[in-house]
Design an enzyme around this catalytic site. Structure first.
Site, PDB file in Angstrom:
ATOM      1  CG  ASP A 192      -1.498  10.336   2.640  1.00 50.18           C
ATOM      2  OD1 ASP A 192      -0.354  10.544   2.799  1.00 50.18           O
ATOM      3  OD2 ASP A 192      -2.555  10.344   1.798  1.00 50.18           O
TER       4      ASP A 192
HETATM    5  C1  BGC Z   1      -0.343  11.782  -0.327  1.00 52.41           C
HETATM    6  C2  BGC Z   1       0.415  10.293  -0.390  1.00 52.41           C
HETATM    7  C3  BGC Z   1       1.898  10.631  -0.525  1.00 52.41           C
HETATM    8  C4  BGC Z   1       2.287  11.180   0.691  1.00 52.41           C
HETATM    9  C5  BGC Z   1       3.908  11.259   0.811  1.00 52.41           C
HETATM   10  C6  BGC Z   1       0.623  12.664   0.812  1.00 52.41           C
HETATM   11  O1  BGC Z   1       0.204  14.017   0.650  1.00 52.41           O
HETATM   12  O2  BGC Z   1      -1.511  11.706  -0.087  1.00 52.41           O
HETATM   13  O3  BGC Z   1      -0.204   9.564  -1.672  1.00 52.41           O
HETATM   14  O4  BGC Z   1       2.473   9.062  -0.530  1.00 52.41           O
HETATM   15  O5  BGC Z   1       2.019  12.552   0.698  1.00 52.41           O
HETATM   16  O6  BGC Z   1       4.416  12.289  -0.115  1.00 52.41           O
END
Ligand code: BGC
Length: 753
Positions: A281
């Site tokens: 993530d």
């Molecule tokens: C989230 C993800 C997301 C990523 C990219 C993160 O803060 O937890 O679910 O895909 O950001 O934007």
């Protein structure tokens, strides 16, 4: 220390999950291996690094990095000219010409927005969920995006958690069925087609159990629960060929998911044979040191790489440290090779080496008729009618001369789209106000009063006017709930009742003496205990997306009948959380006879007088609205529940059948639900588990027999030693219109294990 299964040679698992590839899997593996053999360690680590774009401009450092092969993926760039230029630099100006994979959060639509995923889950309809993802894929692909970070399939049993909005609810079977439908929608039959994009099952795993629903908080999930509940939708997504998975921000039993070798290498790759790639993530590799698992970025890169995280999303721990870690013998080169092979395999399957560029003219315009109709249909099927006293709904436009639409969410094109709509365009939104005006035409005087600036407003100065308006008009519909910003990532709430003075507004409309009809737009289940007895009807519309207005208008006026069913339990009060339908029986189960309300308890009542069972003195043991609940304007009669056999062999199957009749005078949809209980287990089993469902459209008087076939495998679970097993013994099966269905049959599984 990590020699078991993790770093298998690329290609070992190539056959099972290559359904989407147009090129034969072995041809792709050959190309992967040939390319890998040519790569320097820096170029390999480049493929493992994802960089944030999104400025509609290419900074010099990014150009240089692309030329040097130090970037494998860019996220958040959606200007097609910039995307094409990024690809051109990667393909034409880097030594090996490896195209980029362009990622974006296309969670429930791109420009055209479908209901939030939790709303889509309320459709209980894999077909419409898949169609919504198809539309999203097509629109996103038209600007060069070829990878979405969806579906989010974290089992979500805590409505305080803001990200419940992005989830498919509390049930592992429903989330598996709908999550795989989304994967199919995004990826299609041919991942290399222009209008398909790679999906990403996230967040692996357990994120939904964040303590007290506080986002990013610790999770502790015993392995049996992990396997029987939380891993199931991910396993289903892997089997459906999802191209990528994302690790969770959260810490599971002391080891953050991004460093969790057991989860990623042992279970995902070893046990399931997943051959897509795993992305961290956002910055979650470097966050390992904030968790306190590592002392610095170097150690974080080491932990994540060994765990099997193939690509680092926005962060430079891999870029800065992985080469040295390999040199120092801390991370084996095979680990890097496996990661790069996983990423290249995805790029080949996407057809990026054949055509990395996007021509927007190859695509239909945004929000075309098909996209809007899909959004309307999804919204229509997602709305759950929680209550409809005295048949106050549907309204009849012919019998009204005026209607009052009151509340902060009747005409908010942006808010109805919900959370995670980076690209969603509110100009395509049709609000309930706009749609109702269109539907009723000039014959009905539509009077609108916002009454509150936002859902959180405590200013009641417009409430006199609201009450007077309700008294003056023939019908009043209140549009309440919460704005998009109150749910989603890092937007958890501790009190999940209607915010601000909304409950007071309900009371004032009630005082007008008119029936109170409430439409709620929200990103999560709300505790509605303080208003439920004050209102006559509730349509729970979630955040319904671009076409929420027309869907709600058609439902209010009976053009269509409500057919959504809750994908998550609605608690009476926050103190009941977690409350979900597949709870275990406990050794002291509650029953209606033994429950007293806290106000009715006598002074000095003896300790044992209330029956000593598992309940709350002030909330009882039932939810406000059960999982699977959802009313219709039609009536459905369930009868003749039968089983094809009373004894099913361990290698056999059983068909459970029921007759469903639409006894009303209107055509309507019903979602028929099958639940099963395994009475005695090697580990204790839930009171009920969803094992099948079917959405039907029934004409007036129409009767159908619905058959559900179950094999022993469908009844399997993980036992004490984490072995998957189906046990001989007694089972109960219920079929009906919610998890409280009363029609029950019994059967046995016989045989030796
Ligand atoms: C989230 C993800 C997301 C990523 C990219 C993160 O803060 O937890 O679910 O895909 O950001 O934007």
């Amino acid at each position: 220390m990590f020699l078991a299964l993790p770093f298998l040679l690329p290609g070992i698992f190539m056959s099972s999950m290559s359904a989407n590839a147009t090129a034969p899997a072995d041809a792709i593996e050959q190309r992967v291996n040939t390319l890998l053999a040519e790569m320097t360690i820096e170029e390999k680590i480049g493929q493992m690094s994802q960089v944030n774009g999104g400025d509609s401009y290419i900074h010099d450092y990014l150009r240089d990095a692309l030329r040097a092969g130090r970037v494998g993926s860019v996220l958040n760039e959606v200007d097609v000219n910039v995307v094409n230029e990024l690809q051109r630099i990667a393909v034409e100006e880097s030594r090996l010409g490896i195209p980029l994979i362009i990622g974006r959060d296309v969670i429930h639509g791109f420009k055209t927005v479908m209901p939030i995923p939790l709303g889509q889950a309320a459709t209980w309809n894999p077909v419409i969920v898949s169609s919504g993802a198809r539309v999203a894929a097509r629109e996103a692909a038209s600007v060069g995006v070829n990878w979405t970070f969806a579906p989010m399939i974290d089992i979500s049993r805590d409505p305080r958690w803001g990200r419940i909005a992005e989830s498919l609810g509390e049930d592992p079977y429903l989330a598996s069925e709908l999550g795989t439908a989304m994967v199919r929608g995004f990826q299609g039959d041919d991942l290399s087609a222009k209008d398909t994009i790679a999906a990403c099952a996230k967040h692996f795993v357990g994120y939904g159990e964040s303590e007290s629903g506080r986002d990013y908080a610790t999770t502790n999930i015993p392995e049996n629960e992990l396997r029987n509940v939380h891993l199931r939708p991910f396993h289903a997504a892997a089997k459906a060929g999802v191209m990528t998975m994302m690790t969770s921000f959260s810490d599971l039993d002391g080891v953050p998911a991004t460093a969790n070798e057991y989860l990623v290498n042992d279970i995902l790759r070893g046990e399931w044979g997943f051959d897509g790639f795993v992305v961290s993530d956002w910055d979650s590799v470097r966050q390992l040191s904030i968790h306190g698992l590592t002392a610095n970025d170097r150690e974080s890169a080491c932990e994540a790489a060994i765990a099997g995280v193939d690509m680092e999303m926005h962060g430079d721990a891999y870029l800065n440290h992985l080469a040295q870690l390999v040199d120092d013998g801390k991370v084996p080169l095979e680990a890097v090779d496996t990661a790069v092979a996983n990423i290249l395999r995805a790029k080949f399957r996407l057809g990026l080496f054949e055509n990395p560029y996007t021509d927007p003219n190859d695509f239909p315009p945004f929000a075309d008729a098909d996209a809007l109709e899909t959004a309307r249909e999804a919204a229509l099927q997602s709305v759950v009618m929680l209550k409809n006293e005295h048949h106050v709904l549907p309204l009849s436009a012919d019998q009204l001369s005026s209607i009052a639409l009151i509340g902060p969410l009747a005409d908010t094109p942006y808010e109805q789209l919900g959370t995670w709509i980076f690209d969603g365009d509110p100009r395509y939104s049709v609000t309930p106000l706009g749609a109702i005006e269109t539907l009723v035409g000039d014959g009905v005087d539509v009077r609108y009063l916002k009454a509150m600036e936002t859902s959180r407003s405590r200013d009641t100065s417009a409430f006199d006017e609201a009450e007077a308006l309700a008294a003056e008009t023939d019908a009043t519909v209140l549009f309440l709930g919460e704005e998009a910003i109150l749910s989603g990532e890092a937007h958890s709430r501790a009190d999940i009742s209607l915010p601000g003075a909304q409950a007071e507004l309900v009371g004032r409309i009630r005082a007008s003496g008119k029936p109170v009809i409430v439409v709620i737009l929200a990103g999560r289940p709300l505790t509605l205990t303080n208003i439920v007895d004050e209102v006559d009807a509730i349509l729970f519309a979630w955040h319904p997306g671009s076409m929420g207005g027309p869907a709600i208008a058609d439902l209010l006026f009976g053009i269509e009948s409500p057919s959504g069913k809750l994908p998550v339990t609605f608690p009476r009060m926050v103190g009941q959380i977690p409350i979900y339908y597949y709870q275990k029986n406990t050794g002291k189960p509650p029953s209606p006879e033994t429950i007293a309300h806290i106000d009715d308890i006598d002074a000095k009542a003896p300790q044992l007088s209330l029956g000593m069972t598992s309940f709350h003195l002030d909330a009882g043991y039932t939810p406000l609205f059960a999982f699977g609940h959802g009313l219709s304007y039609a009536y459905f009669n369930y009868e003749n529940l039968t089983t094809s056999t009373s004894e099913m062999a361990l290698d056999g199957s059983i068909t459970i059948s029921v007759d469903v009749t639409n006894t009303s005078g209107i055509t309507a949809d019903e979602v028929v639900q099958l639940y099963v209980r395994d009475l005695v287990g090697n580990v204790t089993r839930p009171l009920r588990e969803l094992k099948g469902f079917r959405r039907l459209t029934l004409a007036p008087g129409e009767r159908v027999t619905v058959d559900f076939e179950l094999t022993a495998d469908d009844l399997a679970f993980y036992g004490r030693k984490m072995q998957r097993m189906t046990e001989p013994g007694e089972f109960h099966a219920w079929v009906g219109s919610s998890s409280e269905a009363g029609l029950m049959a019994e059967f046995r599984i016989v045989g030796e294990r």
